[in-house]
Design an enzyme around this catalytic site. Structure first.
Site, PDB file in Angstrom:
ATOM      1  N   LYS A 168      44.341  12.079   3.252  1.00 47.35           N
ATOM      2  CA  LYS A 168      45.738  12.382   3.608  1.00 47.35           C
ATOM      3  C   LYS A 168      45.834  13.543   4.594  1.00 47.35           C
ATOM      4  O   LYS A 168      46.635  13.514   5.515  1.00 47.35           O
ATOM      5  CB  LYS A 168      46.561  12.717   2.356  1.00 47.35           C
ATOM      6  CG  LYS A 168      46.680  11.577   1.361  1.00 47.35           C
ATOM      7  CD  LYS A 168      47.697  11.880   0.272  1.00 47.35           C
ATOM      8  CE  LYS A 168      47.344  13.075  -0.588  1.00 47.35           C
ATOM      9  NZ  LYS A 168      46.115  12.915  -1.375  1.00 47.35           N
ATOM     10  N   ARG A 181      54.216  14.505  -6.046  1.00 42.06           N
ATOM     11  CA  ARG A 181      53.078  14.049  -6.841  1.00 42.06           C
ATOM     12  C   ARG A 181      53.497  13.681  -8.255  1.00 42.06           C
ATOM     13  O   ARG A 181      52.647  13.287  -9.046  1.00 42.06           O
ATOM     14  CB  ARG A 181      52.077  15.180  -6.932  1.00 42.06           C
ATOM     15  CG  ARG A 181      50.742  14.915  -6.242  1.00 42.06           C
ATOM     16  CD  ARG A 181      50.046  16.233  -6.210  1.00 42.06           C
ATOM     17  NE  ARG A 181      48.649  16.245  -6.061  1.00 42.06           N
ATOM     18  CZ  ARG A 181      48.033  16.716  -4.973  1.00 42.06           C
ATOM     19  NH1 ARG A 181      48.714  17.067  -3.918  1.00 42.06           N
ATOM     20  NH2 ARG A 181      46.739  16.821  -4.962  1.00 42.06           N
ATOM     21  N   ARG A 195      32.488  16.968   0.132  1.00 43.51           N
ATOM     22  CA  ARG A 195      33.397  17.483   1.162  1.00 43.51           C
ATOM     23  C   ARG A 195      33.166  18.968   1.464  1.00 43.51           C
ATOM     24  O   ARG A 195      32.948  19.775   0.566  1.00 43.51           O
ATOM     25  CB  ARG A 195      34.838  17.283   0.692  1.00 43.51           C
ATOM     26  CG  ARG A 195      35.860  17.785   1.675  1.00 43.51           C
ATOM     27  CD  ARG A 195      37.192  17.179   1.421  1.00 43.51           C
ATOM     28  NE  ARG A 195      37.858  17.726   0.244  1.00 43.51           N
ATOM     29  CZ  ARG A 195      39.135  17.494  -0.028  1.00 43.51           C
ATOM     30  NH1 ARG A 195      39.845  16.701   0.744  1.00 43.51           N
ATOM     31  NH2 ARG A 195      39.688  18.019  -1.100  1.00 43.51           N
ATOM     32  N   ARG A 217      35.578  23.382  -1.727  1.00 45.47           N
ATOM     33  CA  ARG A 217      36.677  23.786  -2.602  1.00 45.47           C
ATOM     34  C   ARG A 217      36.219  23.790  -4.058  1.00 45.47           C
ATOM     35  O   ARG A 217      35.466  22.904  -4.471  1.00 45.47           O
ATOM     36  CB  ARG A 217      37.857  22.812  -2.441  1.00 45.47           C
ATOM     37  CG  ARG A 217      38.734  23.147  -1.276  1.00 45.47           C
ATOM     38  CD  ARG A 217      39.742  22.075  -0.957  1.00 45.47           C
ATOM     39  NE  ARG A 217      40.473  21.546  -2.103  1.00 45.47           N
ATOM     40  CZ  ARG A 217      41.477  20.678  -1.988  1.00 45.47           C
ATOM     41  NH1 ARG A 217      41.865  20.261  -0.800  1.00 45.47           N
ATOM     42  NH2 ARG A 217      42.081  20.219  -3.056  1.00 45.47           N
ATOM     43  N   ARG A 242      41.028  15.443 -11.442  1.00 47.40           N
ATOM     44  CA  ARG A 242      42.077  15.217 -10.436  1.00 47.40           C
ATOM     45  C   ARG A 242      42.387  13.733 -10.293  1.00 47.40           C
ATOM     46  O   ARG A 242      43.538  13.344 -10.107  1.00 47.40           O
ATOM     47  CB  ARG A 242      41.642  15.799  -9.083  1.00 47.40           C
ATOM     48  CG  ARG A 242      41.739  17.311  -9.054  1.00 47.40           C
ATOM     49  CD  ARG A 242      40.930  17.902  -7.932  1.00 47.40           C
ATOM     50  NE  ARG A 242      41.476  17.629  -6.626  1.00 47.40           N
ATOM     51  CZ  ARG A 242      40.766  17.641  -5.502  1.00 47.40           C
ATOM     52  NH1 ARG A 242      39.462  17.882  -5.539  1.00 47.40           N
ATOM     53  NH2 ARG A 242      41.343  17.393  -4.361  1.00 47.40           N
TER      54      ARG A 242
END
Ligand code: AMP
Length: 222
Positions: free
Chosen positions: A13, A88, A126, A159, A170
Site C-alpha cells: 500500500k 482499518r 522488508r 521495523r 498483524r
C-alpha cells in the site's frame, strides 16, 4: 478525488499510495507513518501508541480517528487525497464517512488482495529507508549497497513490527478487524479489487487503470 487504499499489511500500500497520489496530483497519508513520526519526535501520542505498534495491535480508534481527521482538515486536502492504512476498523470507516458527508464522499476504494504466504515473505524480509521510507526486500529487491538507500543514501532499518511474531499478529488483526471493510465498501459500490501479487509495476498499472476507468461509480451516502 478521494481514494482509500485497502489491503493487508505487506500488500504494498505504501509504495502504491505514492504512485496513485502522484497520478492524481493529490496528497497522501499513511496513518502508520504519522504514528512513526510521533514516536521519532517523542511526543505524548508517540509514547502512547508505541506499545500497540510494537506488538502488532491496532492503536485505539479515538486516537487514530482524531489524528487522521486533523490531517484531512488541512485546506490542501480539498483537492482530494489518498489514504493508506486508514480506515482499518468499521468504526474508523464510519467516522470517515460521517466527516466527509454526502457532498464529498470517498470516490474509490482500491482493494489490494495478497495471499498470507506472500505477505509473510514480504514483511519478514522488508527493509525501509529511515530518511525517505523507500522500501527494499533483503532477497527480492535488495539495495545496491548493504544497509544504504539507493535513492538518498539513508540508513536502512527493519521495523520492530516486521519481526516474525508481530507479523503473524498483524495478519490476524487484519483478518479480524480490517477485512470486514471489504464487504462494507463493496455494499456501497465503490470497491475495486486488484490482484496485489504481481510486480510493483503491474500492480501500479492495474491501480491507475482502475482509476482512469472511473474506478467504481462514486456512491453518495443515503
Ligand atoms: P502500517 O505502517 O500501516 O503497517 O501501521 C503500523 C502500525 O500502526 C499498525 O500495526 C498499528 O499499530 C498502527 N496503525 C496504523 N494505522 C492504524 C489505524 N488506521 N488504526 C489503528 N492502528 C493503526
Amino acid at each position: 478525488m478521494r481514494v482509500v487504499l485497502l489491503g493487508p499489511p505487506g500488500a504494498g500500500k505504501g509504495t502504491q499510495a505514492q504512485r496513485v497520489a502522484d497520478a492524481l496530483s493529490v496528497s497522501r497519508v499513511s496513518s502508520g507513518d504519522l504514528f512513526r513520526e510521533h514516536r521519532e519526535r517523542g511526543t505524548e501520542l508517540g509514547r502512547l501508541v508505541g506499545t500497540y505498534m510494537d506488538r502488532g495491535a491496532l492503536v485505539p480508534d479515538e486516537v487514530t480517528i482524531d489524528m487522521v481527521m486533523d490531517w484531512i482538515d488541512d485546506p490542501d486536502r480539498r483537492r482530494g487525497f489518498v489514504l493508506d492504512g486508514f480506515p482499518r476498523t468499521l468504526a474508523q470507516a464510519k467516522a470517515l464517512d460521517g466527516r466527509l458527508g454526502r457532498q464529498e464522499p470517498i470516490d474509490t476504494v482500491l482493494y489490494m488482495d495478497v495471499s498470507v504466504e506472500e505477505l509473510t515473505r514480504r514483511l519478514t524480509g522488508r527493509l525501509l529507508c529511515r530518511e525517505c521510507q523507500t522500501p527494499y526486500h533483503e532477497s527480492f529487491s535488495p539495495p545496491s549497497r548493504e544497509g544504504e538507500c539507493d535513492h538518498c543514501g539513508g540508513d536502512l532499518y527493519r521495523r520492530t513490527d516486521d519481526m516474525p511474531e508481530a507479523v503473524g499478529r498483524r495478519i490476524e488483526v487484519y483478518k479480524d478487524q480490517t477485512e470486514p471493510l471489504v464487504a462494507y465498501y463493496r455494499a456501497r459500490g465503490n470497491l475495486v479489487e486488484i490482484d496485489g501479487q504481481g510486480s510493483m509495476e503491474q500492480v501500479a498499472d492495474a491501480l491507475i487503470h482502475a482509476l482512469r476507468q472511473g474506478g467504481a461509480a462514486p456512491t453518495r451516502q443515503s
